[in-house]
Scaffold this motif. Structure first.
Motif, mmCIF file in Angstrom:
data_model
loop_
_atom_site.group_PDB
_atom_site.id
_atom_site.type_symbol
_atom_site.label_atom_id
_atom_site.label_comp_id
_atom_site.label_asym_id
_atom_site.label_seq_id
_atom_site.Cartn_x
_atom_site.Cartn_y
_atom_site.Cartn_z
ATOM 1 N N THR A 142 13.822 3.130 -1.111
ATOM 2 C CA THR A 142 12.575 3.224 -1.868
ATOM 3 C C THR A 142 12.017 1.847 -2.201
ATOM 4 O OG1 THR A 142 13.866 3.522 -3.906
ATOM 5 C CG2 THR A 142 13.045 5.502 -2.840
ATOM 6 N N LYS A 145 10.361 0.929 1.059
ATOM 7 C CA LYS A 145 9.210 1.803 1.268
ATOM 8 C C LYS A 145 8.035 1.413 0.372
ATOM 9 C CE LYS A 145 8.017 6.719 0.744
ATOM 10 N NZ LYS A 145 8.554 8.051 0.363
ATOM 11 N N ALA A 146 8.324 1.026 -0.882
ATOM 12 C CA ALA A 146 7.260 0.662 -1.818
ATOM 13 C C ALA A 146 6.449 -0.512 -1.311
ATOM 14 C CB ALA A 146 7.857 0.337 -3.184
ATOM 15 N N LYS A 148 6.101 -1.230 1.932
ATOM 16 C CA LYS A 148 5.615 -0.916 3.286
ATOM 17 C C LYS A 148 6.102 -1.954 4.300
ATOM 18 C CE LYS A 148 1.518 1.437 1.487
ATOM 19 N NZ LYS A 148 0.035 1.519 1.461
ATOM 20 N N GLY A 150 7.779 -3.597 7.506
ATOM 21 C CA GLY A 150 7.844 -3.224 8.904
ATOM 22 C C GLY A 150 8.398 -4.354 9.754
ATOM 23 N N ASP A 153 8.365 -8.488 9.140
ATOM 24 C CA ASP A 153 8.270 -8.854 7.727
ATOM 25 C C ASP A 153 9.586 -9.489 7.274
ATOM 26 O OD1 ASP A 153 5.689 -7.888 7.523
ATOM 27 O OD2 ASP A 153 6.300 -5.932 6.740
ATOM 28 N N ASN A 221 7.810 -11.154 2.101
ATOM 29 C CA ASN A 221 6.993 -9.967 1.812
ATOM 30 C C ASN A 221 7.522 -9.164 0.635
ATOM 31 O OD1 ASN A 221 6.994 -10.437 4.981
ATOM 32 N ND2 ASN A 221 4.997 -9.600 4.407
ATOM 33 N N HIS A 244 5.557 -8.381 -2.603
ATOM 34 C CA HIS A 244 6.012 -7.297 -3.473
ATOM 35 C C HIS A 244 7.349 -7.654 -4.122
ATOM 36 C CE1 HIS A 244 3.221 -4.092 -1.872
ATOM 37 N NE2 HIS A 244 3.120 -5.021 -0.929
ATOM 38 N N SER A 246 10.376 -5.383 -5.918
ATOM 39 C CA SER A 246 10.930 -4.095 -6.321
ATOM 40 C C SER A 246 12.034 -4.373 -7.339
ATOM 41 C CB SER A 246 11.501 -3.329 -5.115
ATOM 42 O OG SER A 246 10.464 -2.824 -4.305
ATOM 43 N N HIS A 271 7.002 -3.284 -8.495
ATOM 44 C CA HIS A 271 7.372 -1.868 -8.509
ATOM 45 C C HIS A 271 8.669 -1.678 -9.289
ATOM 46 C CE1 HIS A 271 4.587 -1.523 -5.037
ATOM 47 N NE2 HIS A 271 5.184 -2.627 -4.615
ATOM 48 N N ASP A 280 12.427 11.170 -0.701
ATOM 49 C CA ASP A 280 12.825 9.823 -0.283
ATOM 50 C C ASP A 280 14.192 9.871 0.411
ATOM 51 O OD1 ASP A 280 10.574 8.480 -1.355
ATOM 52 O OD2 ASP A 280 11.488 8.456 -3.346
ATOM 53 N N GLU A 283 13.841 11.307 3.893
ATOM 54 C CA GLU A 283 13.290 10.315 4.814
ATOM 55 C C GLU A 283 14.362 9.324 5.237
ATOM 56 O OE1 GLU A 283 9.988 8.420 2.982
ATOM 57 O OE2 GLU A 283 8.736 10.215 2.932
#
Length: 370
Positions: A142, A145-146, A148, A150, A153, A221, A244, A246, A271, A280, A283
Motif C-alpha cells: 500500500t 501503491k499510494a 503509483k 512503476g 522510479d 519518488n 511521496h 508513505s 500518505h 489491497d 491485489e
C-alpha cells in the motif's frame, strides 16, 4: 493471552475444536507470524482497553476445515491466509477490528475467522511463506501503491526490517530502483544481494537523505518513512519534486518540525499508511502470484519453545538483522509460527535504541486511547 499481562503473558490453553457460526470459517493453522505489535499486545503496551483473554497474532495461514452454512466463497480443504483488518473491504470501511487485537487471532491450532478475514494463498507459496504476508507485505504494497510507483522510479527504504525487505522484493519485481539504509554494513550487503541498487550506512553518512538525492539523479519518488522526528528532515532532502512519503511509523519521535516551504516547493505528497484493505491484500496476492516472490525466512524453532523464544527474539532486535525471521514449527501438530524480528505494523525497523524517544513511546503507545 492471560488477563494479567505481566504475570501471565502467553499461556498454553486447551479447548475443544470450534464450530463455525454464520459467516465464519474454521482454519487448521499451519503457520503464524509474529509482528512486534503482537509483542506489545502481549505486554499490555498496545491497547489498554483490549479484551482478555485473547488468542494473539494477526498473521497466519492454514487449511479450511469447516465453514458456516451461508459461506459459499470457501470450501473445506482450501489453503487460506488471514487478513489484517476484518472490517476494511469494499463493503465496509470501518477499520475498527484487526485480527489478533480487536478480535481473536491465529496462534492456535484451530482459528475461527469471519469469511472477510481470509484470502486464498497463492499456489506457489508454502504455509510458512503465506503467514508473513498479512501485515508487513500488505503495508509495503500500500505504501508503493499510494505513490503509483512503476518501472524506473526510485524508492528509498529506511532500515532492513520486514516492511523494507518485502518492499525491496516487490519493487525489484516492478523494475524500480531501490536505495536502502542501515547502520550495519552486513545488513546492507544482504540487501544488495536481494537486489538493492544502492546502500547507505546512515551512521557513516548522517546526510543520507542528500546522498539518496544524488544517487537518484534528482531525488527519489518515494520514501517509506519509519523514523518520524529523527528521520523526516533527511527524508524531505531525499525527495524529488512531486515525491511521496508513505508514513508507517515514528520511532524517533512523533513531533516533527517541518520546513513547510521545502514541502511546498517540492510539491510533497504525504500518505499515512495503516497496513491496507482486503482488496489491497488481494491485489498484492495477484502480484506475488505473477512474480513468485518468496519472503526471507531465517530461523526455525519448535512450537513448544515459542513462549520462551519470543521474548528472547524481541530482546535481540537491537543486535540482530531485523529483516531476519524465525519460524516456529511442530510437525506432529502441523502448527508453525513465524517470529519476525521487526516492527512492521508501525514501521519500527532497524533503528538504534539511542534514537528512540521516551516521549514518543509514551505518546504513541497510549495517546490513541486517552
Amino acid at each position: 493471552l492471560g488477563d494479567v499481562y505481566k504475570r501471565q503473558g502467553f499461556q498454553h490453553t486447551e479447548r475443544g475444536t470450534p464450530s463455525p457460526c454464520i459467516g465464519e470459517v474454521v482454519i487448521k493453522v499451519h503457520a503464524a507470524s509474529l509482528n512486534f505489535r503482537d509483542f506489545m499486545i502481549a505486554k499490555g503496551l498496545y491497547n489498554p482497553n483490549i479484551e482478555l483473554p485473547l488468542v494473539p497474532l494477526s498473521d497466519g495461514a492454514g487449511e479450511v476445515v469447516s465453514v458456516g452454512n451461508d459461506v459459499t466463497e470457501f470450501n473445506v480443504g482450501d489453503r487460506v491466509m488471514s487478513v489484517f483488518w476484518q472490517d476494511w473491504n469494499e463493503n465496509n470501511s470501518n477499520r475498527m477490528v484487526s485480527t489478533g487485537s480487536d478480535a481473536g487471532g491465529v496462534l492456535t491450532e484451530y482459528a475461527v475467522l469471519p469469511k472477510e478475514a481470509i484470502l486464498p494463498i497463492p499456489e506457489y507459496m508454502t504455509y510458512q511463506e503465506a503467514s508473513t504476508m498479512p501485515c508487513a507485505a500488505v503495508t509495503a504494497w500500500t505504501c508503493i501503491k499510494a505513490a503509483k510507483i512503476g518501472p524506473g522510479d526510485t524508492v528509498l527504504l529506511l532500515g532492513t526490517g520486514g516492511v523494507s525487505v518485502l518492499a525491496l522484493q516487490i519493487l525489484k519485481a516492478m523494475q524500480a530502483n531501490v536505495i536502502i539504509t542501515s547502520s550495519s554494513n552486513d545488513k546492507l550487503k544482504k540487501a544488495v544481494e536481494l537486489g538493492a541498487d544502492h546502500a547507505i550506512n546512515y551512521n557513516e553518512n548522517p546526510e543520507w537523505g542528500s546522498e539518496a538525492f544524488s544517487l537518484s539523479n534528482g531525488g527519489v519518488n518515494l520514501v517509506i518513512e519509519i523514523g518520524g522526528e529523527s528521520t523526516f528532515p533527511q527524508t524531505l532532502n531525499a525527495l524529488r519534486i512531486g515525491g511521496h512519503i508513505s508514513v508507517i511509523g515514528a520511532l524517533g519521535g512523533i513531533n516533527v518540525e517541518l520546513n513547510l516551504m521545502q514541502m511546498v516547493f517540492k510539491n510533497v505528497h504525504v500518505h499515512g499508511i495503516t497496513v491496507g484493505s482486503r482488496e489491497d491484500h488481494m491485489e498484492l496476492n495477484n502480484f506475488l502470484e505473477q512474480h513468485e516472490i518468496h519472503p526471507v525466512i531465517g530461523k526455525t524453532v519448535s512450537i513448544d519453545k515459542a513462549i520462551n523464544e519470543i521474548p528472547k527474539q524481541i530482546a535481540t532486535i537491537g543486535s540482530l538483522a531485523s529483516g531476519d525471521m524465525a519460524k516456529i514449527s511442530n510437525p506432529p501438530q502441523a502448527i508453525t509460527a513465524l517470529i519476525r524480528i521487526a516492527i512492521t505494523t508501525i514501521g519500527i525497523i532497524d533503528i538504534p535504541y539511542s534514537m528512540v524517544s521516551p516521549r514518543f513511546i509514551a505518546n504513541f503507545l497510549f495517546g490513541f486511547w486517552t
